[in-house]
Design an enzyme around this catalytic site. Structure first.
Site, PDB file in Angstrom:
ATOM      1  N   LYS A 233       0.821  -1.191  -0.051  1.00 34.97           N
ATOM      2  CA  LYS A 233       0.183  -0.029  -0.016  1.00 34.97           C
ATOM      3  C   LYS A 233       0.896   1.381  -0.020  1.00 34.97           C
ATOM      4  O   LYS A 233       1.920   1.268   0.418  1.00 34.97           O
ATOM      5  CB  LYS A 233      -0.933   0.072   1.167  1.00 34.97           C
ATOM      6  CG  LYS A 233      -1.899  -1.358   1.262  1.00 34.97           C
ATOM      7  CD  LYS A 233      -2.735  -1.265   0.148  1.00 34.97           C
ATOM      8  CE  LYS A 233      -3.517  -2.768  -0.125  1.00 34.97           C
ATOM      9  NZ  LYS A 233      -4.437  -3.216   0.777  1.00 34.97           N
TER      10      LYS A 233
HETATM   11  C1  LIG Z   1      -5.573  -4.129   1.202  1.00 31.82           C
HETATM   12  C2  LIG Z   1      -6.924  -3.966   1.125  1.00 31.82           C
HETATM   13  C3  LIG Z   1      -7.752  -4.468   2.254  1.00 31.82           C
HETATM   14  C4  LIG Z   1      -6.971  -5.235   3.450  1.00 31.82           C
HETATM   15  O1  LIG Z   1      -6.025  -4.942   3.871  1.00 31.82           O
HETATM   16  P1  LIG Z   1      -5.049  -5.796   4.609  1.00 31.82           P
HETATM   17  O2  LIG Z   1      -4.251  -4.933   5.530  1.00 31.82           O
HETATM   18  O3  LIG Z   1      -4.279  -6.498   3.578  1.00 31.82           O
HETATM   19  O4  LIG Z   1      -5.875  -6.691   5.516  1.00 31.82           O
HETATM   20  C5  LIG Z   1      -9.218  -4.176   2.330  1.00 31.82           C
HETATM   21  N1  LIG Z   1      -9.502  -3.522   1.138  1.00 31.82           N
HETATM   22  C6  LIG Z   1      -9.101  -3.171   0.139  1.00 31.82           C
HETATM   23  C7  LIG Z   1      -9.599  -2.205  -0.949  1.00 31.82           C
HETATM   24  C8  LIG Z   1      -7.623  -3.302  -0.003  1.00 31.82           C
HETATM   25  O5  LIG Z   1      -6.995  -2.932  -0.938  1.00 31.82           O
END
Ligand SMILES: *Cc1c(COP(=O)(O)O)cnc(C)c1O
Length: 447
Positions: free
Chosen positions: A202
């Site tokens: 991210k």
């Molecule tokens: C990455 C993501 C999540 C979940 O995040 P994690 O930290 O991997 O649990 C939820 N929603 C979206 C749209 C994402 O891209």
């Protein structure tokens, strides 16, 4: 090498335009990561819901987003589940989610024994289409989860108005949109609760982790309880009393991820600016090639390009080929040229086996059975989501727009696109070659 090697496609035996070594990996580490991680090691404190790095990250992140409060969690998925629990979503409630997203935007509802109801997406932003929300609302609807997909802000104003009209909670899934803005305001701070992921892919990495933002003291306090087993803390002694007042989970974060995230936050704006500059340059240049549809950023918004999405239109490219086959052929040819491309979601979430089978807890029909017992029927037929289906046929992700990659890499990527689009007959002739496009995990710090 003769002149033919530069024009002959790599998929056809020519030399590729670029190499894996032309790409630099994400996340970008600086001395701030080393300094803050060392602070943790020197402090001797590695965990705890109110530990120094966790507490500092919560304060700094609340300030950054512009909410009164923020909580850290062990993942974005945990933050979403906590949010639904905090707003009181429960068994048999319905939660409205876009059809094109990551599974966790919808599975958080299942984890509260609630039922995700999918809504099709806007054909330009790929976020939930506000015009299609009201038709999905029933007397069981409790919450809306707009997702700022791939870094593009969802059109929140009409969604907030609908939520007000029907008394629904709005939980923003901003897991892909750290720093994106909607009409001048940071996303994740505009609904009742905003949720972010800190996983390594991210725009803001903690390695793993999540964040939960709110302006509500009530949701904050609920979030704190839910994050730690529902356990009450004695107000005077500040000690846990091991008396769970509500059903909670174990969703705490820890000091090392929080320290890493704090260091990354110091560079979030500058790293987002690199993504935006790279994306804008690609968009400006790719828009000149017939058959390529670059991403769109609505007016009054900042898109932070967690992913750079392009779609392909064979008709506009002057080719007689089915869209899905055309996209696959282009992906393979680009990949052979050394361009890291490949799909993220390959289908709308409701098309996944979990929803097609509607087998949840213990392989039974729960939670859907809660309402089916009352005569309600559920149907995840993908014909309801033609825009999301069309997107999944036609899009791919062009990797590498993240810092510290810059103009040099973008120019090589563009050169490969031009080479491929100048030889579409050859590209299509290789559509069935055994080539598996995509990025390696190392590009995003994953092992
Ligand atoms: C990455 C993501 C999540 C979940 O995040 P994690 O930290 O991997 O649990 C939820 N929603 C979206 C749209 C994402 O891209």
């Amino acid at each position: 090498m003769g002149t033919t090697s530069t024009t002959q496609l790599a998929i056809d035996g020519g030399a590729p335009v670029l190499q894996r070594s032309d790409y630099r990996n994400w996340p970008v580490f600086t001395d701030d990561d080393r300094r803050l991680v060392n602070e943790v090691l020197d402090s001797g404190i590695v965990a705890g819901g109110t530990a120094p790095q966790v507490a500092a990250l919560e304060k700094e992140w609340a300030e950054y987003i512009g909410t009164q409060q923020a909580l850290t969690t062990c993942s974005g998925t945990a933050a979403l589940h906590m949010a639904l629990a905090a707003v009181g979503v429960g068994p048999g409630d319905e939660v409205i989610v876009p059809a094109f997203t990551f599974l966790a935007s919808a599975s958080c509802a299942l984890h509260q024994n609630a039922i995700p109801i999918f809504v099709d997406i806007d054909p330009r932003t790929y976020c939930m289409d506000p015009a299609k929300i009201e038709a999905a609302i029933t007397e069981r609807t409790k919450a809306l989860i707009p997702v700022h997909i791939q870094g593009c802000p969802a059109d929140l104003d009409p969604m907030l108005a609908i939520a007000k009209k029907y008394n629904l909670a709005v939980i923003e899934d901003a897991c892909q949109a750290h720093g994106a803005t909607y009409k001048g305001k940071k996303v994740g701070g505009l609904g009742d609760i905003g949720c972010f992921s800190l996983n390594n892919f991210k725009n803001l990495s903690g390695g793993e982790g999540g964040l939960f933002n709110t302006n509500s003291e009530f949701y904050l306090n609920k979030g704190i309880l839910i994050r730690c087993f529902g356990d009450e803390v004695d107000e005077v002694s500040h000690r846990r009393v091991y008396n769970a007042s509500i059903l909670g989970y174990m969703y705490r974060n820890q000091e090392l991820p929080a320290a890493h995230a704090r260091a990354q936050l110091l560079h979030l704006d500058e790293n987002n600016a690199v993504r935006i500059a790279n994306a804008n340059y690609l968009t400006q240049e790719l828009a000149k090639i017939p058959g390529i549809i670059p991403p769109y950023c609505p007016e009054d918004c900042t898109h932070v390009y967690f992913m750079y999405n392009v779609r392909f239109d064979p008709k506009a490219a002057g080719v007689d080929c089915e869209t899905r086959r055309f996209r696959i052929a282009i992906e393979k040819a680009l990949y052979k040229e050394g361009v890291l491309v490949g799909q993220w979601q390959t289908m709308p979430v409701p098309q996944q086996d979990l929803f097609q089978s509607m087998l949840g807890y213990g392989g039974t029909r729960h939670p859907w059975a809660i309402n089916e017992a009352k005569g309600v029927t559920y149907n995840y037929d993908t014909a309801q989501f033609p825009v999301a289906v069309g997107l999944c046929d036609s899009y791919t992700v062009v990797h590498g727009v993240h810092a510290p990659n810059g103009r040099e890499l973008m120019d090589r990527i563009l050169e490969a696109f031009h080479k491929v689009f100048a030889n579409l007959d050859v590209v299509i002739a290789h559509a069935d070659d055994e080539i598996y496009p995509g990025a390696d995990g190392k590009l995003y710090g994953a092992g």
